[in-house]
Design an enzyme around this catalytic site. Structure first.
Site, PDB file in Angstrom:
ATOM      1  N   HIS A 109      41.666  37.359  45.271  1.00 53.19           N
ATOM      2  CA  HIS A 109      40.497  36.617  44.781  1.00 53.19           C
ATOM      3  C   HIS A 109      40.804  35.118  44.711  1.00 53.19           C
ATOM      4  O   HIS A 109      39.963  34.293  45.047  1.00 53.19           O
ATOM      5  CB  HIS A 109      40.111  37.086  43.368  1.00 53.19           C
ATOM      6  N   ALA A 139      39.198  41.579  37.241  1.00 58.19           N
ATOM      7  CA  ALA A 139      40.578  42.015  37.507  1.00 58.19           C
ATOM      8  C   ALA A 139      41.133  41.150  38.636  1.00 58.19           C
ATOM      9  O   ALA A 139      41.676  41.652  39.631  1.00 58.19           O
ATOM     10  CB  ALA A 139      40.640  43.507  37.844  1.00 58.19           C
ATOM     11  N   LEU A 146      46.150  43.462  49.113  1.00 60.50           N
ATOM     12  CA  LEU A 146      45.933  43.385  47.659  1.00 60.50           C
ATOM     13  C   LEU A 146      44.569  43.973  47.313  1.00 60.50           C
ATOM     14  O   LEU A 146      43.584  43.747  48.010  1.00 60.50           O
ATOM     15  CB  LEU A 146      46.010  41.936  47.179  1.00 60.50           C
ATOM     16  N   LYS A 163      39.119  42.361  53.504  1.00 57.75           N
ATOM     17  CA  LYS A 163      39.664  43.692  53.213  1.00 57.75           C
ATOM     18  C   LYS A 163      38.554  44.738  53.186  1.00 57.75           C
ATOM     19  O   LYS A 163      38.679  45.803  53.744  1.00 57.75           O
ATOM     20  CB  LYS A 163      40.436  43.720  51.896  1.00 57.75           C
ATOM     21  N   ASP A 164      37.436  44.390  52.528  1.00 55.65           N
ATOM     22  CA  ASP A 164      36.288  45.296  52.533  1.00 55.65           C
ATOM     23  C   ASP A 164      35.419  44.904  53.726  1.00 55.65           C
ATOM     24  O   ASP A 164      34.363  44.278  53.581  1.00 55.65           O
ATOM     25  CB  ASP A 164      35.530  45.182  51.209  1.00 55.65           C
ATOM     26  N   SER A 192      42.336  45.494  43.534  1.00 55.69           N
ATOM     27  CA  SER A 192      42.388  45.754  42.090  1.00 55.69           C
ATOM     28  C   SER A 192      42.805  47.198  41.820  1.00 55.69           C
ATOM     29  O   SER A 192      43.293  47.521  40.744  1.00 55.69           O
ATOM     30  CB  SER A 192      41.027  45.490  41.452  1.00 55.69           C
TER      31      SER A 192
HETATM   32  O1  PAF Z   1      33.963  43.392  46.630  1.00 54.80           O
HETATM   33  C1  PAF Z   1      33.642  43.467  45.433  1.00 54.80           C
HETATM   34  O2  PAF Z   1      34.415  43.165  44.538  1.00 54.80           O
HETATM   35  C2  PAF Z   1      32.242  43.950  45.056  1.00 54.80           C
HETATM   36  O3  PAF Z   1      31.797  44.940  45.927  1.00 54.80           O
HETATM   37  C3  PAF Z   1      31.207  42.811  44.970  1.00 54.80           C
HETATM   38  C4  PAF Z   1      30.996  42.141  46.325  1.00 54.80           C
HETATM   39  C5  PAF Z   1      31.678  41.784  43.950  1.00 54.80           C
HETATM   40  C6  PAF Z   1      29.867  43.368  44.515  1.00 54.80           C
HETATM   41  O4  PAF Z   1      29.955  43.971  43.276  1.00 54.80           O
END
Ligand code: PAF
Length: 289
Positions: free
Chosen positions: A47, A42, A194, A159-160, A196
């Site tokens: 990304h 997505a 942003l 972001k994460d 998903s």
């Molecule tokens: O951040 C993400 O999209 C996911 O947690 C990752 C790092 C691709 C692991 O599945």
């Protein structure tokens, strides 16, 4: 004598670990740097920015696309998580991705899975508190992706932020031959980070969601002149709670490396973290202090 790697225009798709390794081998032998951008597909502008950053320092960029069941609880959105492999491949192609790794679940997790990876402490609070198995699922899949891709630079969005801190710690603790690169959050025109999951928001929730970024900015400004950590935390929490569509999950000021809650404001070393629910969608955001 090693063969000269063939440079292709559209991404080479690998469906299994050995297939990815085989396609990367000649480039590695030719001493080309490999960059890995792990994703669950997505793909959005956030990304693509990771890909752009990766391309600045590596000739071969691998994007992995794998919706990892291990990081979803039974009650979460694994079944409905947005999936669009064709769209993702077109976007990857458009921004110069050389390889896409899109394994199946059976390929990634031959049954029974007896080995998992978990990182203590950093994962105990915040996202870990409301999603107890989430981070072990992420650590396990990322460790597998690193093992499959081999020595590389790996790009993750800030972001994460808790995920990024955990991955850095895992790489250090397990001496993985990977350089982890954190990339700034990409935001929409009104400041919403942003994600998903933004597609799940109703019109009213989408209009309300920038409150996270606004509250972070206000709290960071307070932190610049305010030594009392409780005042900074309180301002962040109150800012989000004032929005009717938002149900606050957590708001805190933490050490940027250990994620330990701060006891005083130390500019340059800390991060404000916030999470809130808009209807059934949980959104996260954070800001450096
Ligand atoms: O951040 C993400 O999209 C996911 O947690 C990752 C790092 C691709 C692991 O599945």
């Amino acid at each position: 004598m090693s063969k000269t790697p063939i440079i292709t225009k559209s991404p080479i798709i690998a469906r299994s670990g050995p297939a990815l390794r085989r396609t990367l081998d000649p480039f590695r032998r030719a001493r080309q740097t490999i960059a890995l951008v792990p994703t669950m597909g997505a793909l959005h502008a956030g990304h693509l920015e990771l890909v752009r950053q990766a391309r600045r320092r590596a000739r071969r960029v691998v994007v992995s696309i794998f919706v990892n069941p291990l990081q979803f609880a039974a009650t979460e959105d694994l079944g409905t998580y947005p999936r669009d492999l064709d769209g993702d491949l077109a976007l990857a192609d458009g921004c110069g991705v050389a390889h896409v790794f899109a394994p199946t679940v059976a390929e990634m997790y031959p049954e029974p899975l007896l080995t998992t990876v978990s990182v203590a402490d950093i994962t105990a609070r915040f996202e870990g508190a409301s999603r107890p198995e989430h981070f072990a699922g992420v650590a396990t899949v990322v460790a597998k992706l690193f093992a499959i891709a081999g020595p590389c630079r790996a790009y993750f969005g800030e972001k994460d932020f808790q995920q990024l801190a955990m991955v850095r710690r895992m790489v250090a603790d397990l001496s993985m031959p990977v350089e982890v690169v954190g990339c700034p959050i990409v935001r929409d025109h009104d400041g919403l980070a942003l994600s998903s999951r933004n597609v799940y928001l109703s019109e009213a929730q989408r209009a309300a969601a920038p409150v996270l970024h606004r509250s972070l900015l206000a709290a960071a400004e307070l932190a610049a002149g305010e030594a009392d950590v409780h005042v900074v935390r309180g301002a962040l929490a109150d800012g989000v709670a004032a929005e009717r569509e938002a149900v606050l999950d957590y708001a805190d000021l933490v050490d940027a490396a250990t994620l330990q809650p701060a006891t005083s404001v130390v500019p340059g070393t800390q991060r404000l973290l916030v999470a809130a629910r808009f209807g059934t969608t949980r959104l996260l955001d954070n800001l450096a202090v």
